[in-house]
Design an enzyme around this catalytic site. Structure first.
Site, PDB file in Angstrom:
ATOM      1  N   LYS A   1      34.479  59.182  36.862  1.00  0.00           N
ATOM      2  CA  LYS A   1      33.363  58.289  36.551  1.00  0.00           C
ATOM      3  C   LYS A   1      32.786  57.690  37.826  1.00  0.00           C
ATOM      4  O   LYS A   1      31.568  57.462  37.922  1.00  0.00           O
ATOM      5  CB  LYS A   1      33.824  57.175  35.599  1.00  0.00           C
ATOM      6  CG  LYS A   1      32.712  56.195  35.184  1.00  0.00           C
ATOM      7  CD  LYS A   1      31.556  56.878  34.465  1.00  0.00           C
ATOM      8  CE  LYS A   1      30.403  55.917  34.168  1.00  0.00           C
ATOM      9  NZ  LYS A   1      30.697  54.939  33.108  1.00  0.00           N
TER      10      LYS A   1
ATOM     11  N   THR B   1      34.570  51.561  32.109  1.00  0.00           N
ATOM     12  CA  THR B   1      34.619  52.001  33.507  1.00  0.00           C
ATOM     13  C   THR B   1      35.405  50.961  34.279  1.00  0.00           C
ATOM     14  O   THR B   1      34.996  49.808  34.388  1.00  0.00           O
ATOM     15  CB  THR B   1      33.205  52.155  34.085  1.00  0.00           C
ATOM     16  OG1 THR B   1      32.509  53.145  33.337  1.00  0.00           O
ATOM     17  CG2 THR B   1      33.261  52.573  35.542  1.00  0.00           C
TER      18      THR B   1
ATOM     19  N   LYS C   1      29.237  46.174  39.150  1.00  0.00           N
ATOM     20  CA  LYS C   1      30.697  46.223  39.037  1.00  0.00           C
ATOM     21  C   LYS C   1      31.214  47.620  39.318  1.00  0.00           C
ATOM     22  O   LYS C   1      32.158  47.812  40.090  1.00  0.00           O
ATOM     23  CB  LYS C   1      31.108  45.760  37.631  1.00  0.00           C
ATOM     24  CG  LYS C   1      32.597  45.892  37.329  1.00  0.00           C
ATOM     25  CD  LYS C   1      32.938  47.168  36.540  1.00  0.00           C
ATOM     26  CE  LYS C   1      32.319  47.198  35.169  1.00  0.00           C
ATOM     27  NZ  LYS C   1      32.737  48.408  34.395  1.00  0.00           N
TER      28      LYS C   1
END
Length: 294
Positions: A177, A102, A245
């Site tokens: 995502k 990701t 993150k």
């Protein structure tokens, strides 16, 4: 299109909680699997099962026909792909590159353009499903890139997942995502609040899950992570630090598009407080501790 036996050489960079299971599926499917990870011990099980260790990313890149990466942060992705000793500079023309980390949509586009200059085929393909989905080859895989490249790699994706969708051009997988992580971010707050409420009300939280999990409140997090919360199992299927993150990437991308995401911002702030209290390497279900400690 299925890769000929002579071309079934997969290079896998990053064999952590999810990457290890994903790489293992290729071994089971009869592929030659080359592996590199920063800590060789993390690849011990794969090496015992027949994977071949490579000392450098560049060494792996020169031999593989398909290279899959599953690393930690965008900075890792950038180094692995665009560094002097990285994949783009060392892979053979015609090699397929699949980043399943990701990462930033903008970085996915940059890798796509650099790969194209070197005669390489690039896809961004982040996943959802956690450690369980990786282990059981039931990952959701969100792909960005060219249709013909996706078509060529679809048999590779189906070795790891069951829900594989080309979302659009380069970067589209990463944007999708981000949608996934935005949904999870606020949903996790709801799951934790529900469990905390059930306990305060004197209910058996496991019985509560039996009822609400089958109704309109049902979600993957409720079904898979709430039982871990109740059991006090905070081992990572997905690290708190990596979720922070991801939320940071989503917030940055949303801001660039002029989109308000207050639920996402709240969730990130709670997880950052959790990480500051020593839970960065715990699974995301550890958020329940924030509610129980208040």
């Amino acid at each position: 299109m299925t890769l000929p036996v002579s071309e079934r050489i997969i290079g896998f960079v990053g064999t952590g909680v999810m990457g290890k299971s994903m790489a293992n599926h290729f071994l089971q499917a009869g592929y030659t699997v080359l592996v590199y990870t920063r800590t060789k011990e993390k690849a011990a099980d794969l090496l015992a099962a027949g994977a071949i260790w490579k000392e450098q990313v560049s060494e792996l890149a020169k031999e593989a026909n398909v290279i899959i990466t599953m690393v930690g942060y965008p900075s890792d992705v950038e180094e692995v792909y665009l560094g002097a000793d990285g994949i783009v500079a060392n892979a053979k023309p015609g090699t397929y590159l699949i980043d399943m980390t990701t990462s930033k949509p903008s970085l996915a586009k940059q890798i796509y353009e650099e790969a194209k200059k070197h005669g390489l085929h690039s896809l961004d393909a982040p996943v959802s499903g956690g450690d369980v989905g990786a282990r059981e080859a039931r990952l959701t895989i969100m792909v960005g890139g060219d249709q013909e490249v996706f078509d060529a790699m679809e048999p590779v994706f189906t070795i790891m997942g069951t829900n594989v969708v080309l979302q659009g051009g380069p970067g589209a997988g990463q944007h999708t995502k981000m949608c996934n992580q935005i949904c999870i971010a606020t949903n996790m707050i709801g799951v934790c609040e529900a469990i905390a409420y059930a306990k305060k009300a004197g209910l058996d939280p496991e019985k509560v899950l039996t009822s609400i999990g089958a109704g309109a409140a049902g979600s993957w997090s409720l079904s898979n992570l709430a039982p871990r919360m109740i059991a006090g199992n905070f081992a990572p299927g997905f690290y708190v630090k990596h979720f922070i993150k991801d939320m940071g990437i989503a917030l940055e991308a949303a801001e660039e598009m002029g989109l308000m995401t207050p639920g996402l911002a709240l969730s990130k702030s709670l997880y950052e407080e959790l990480a500051a209290n020593g839970e960065a390497d715990s699974g995301t279900q550890a958020l329940i501790k924030w509610f129980e400690d208040k």
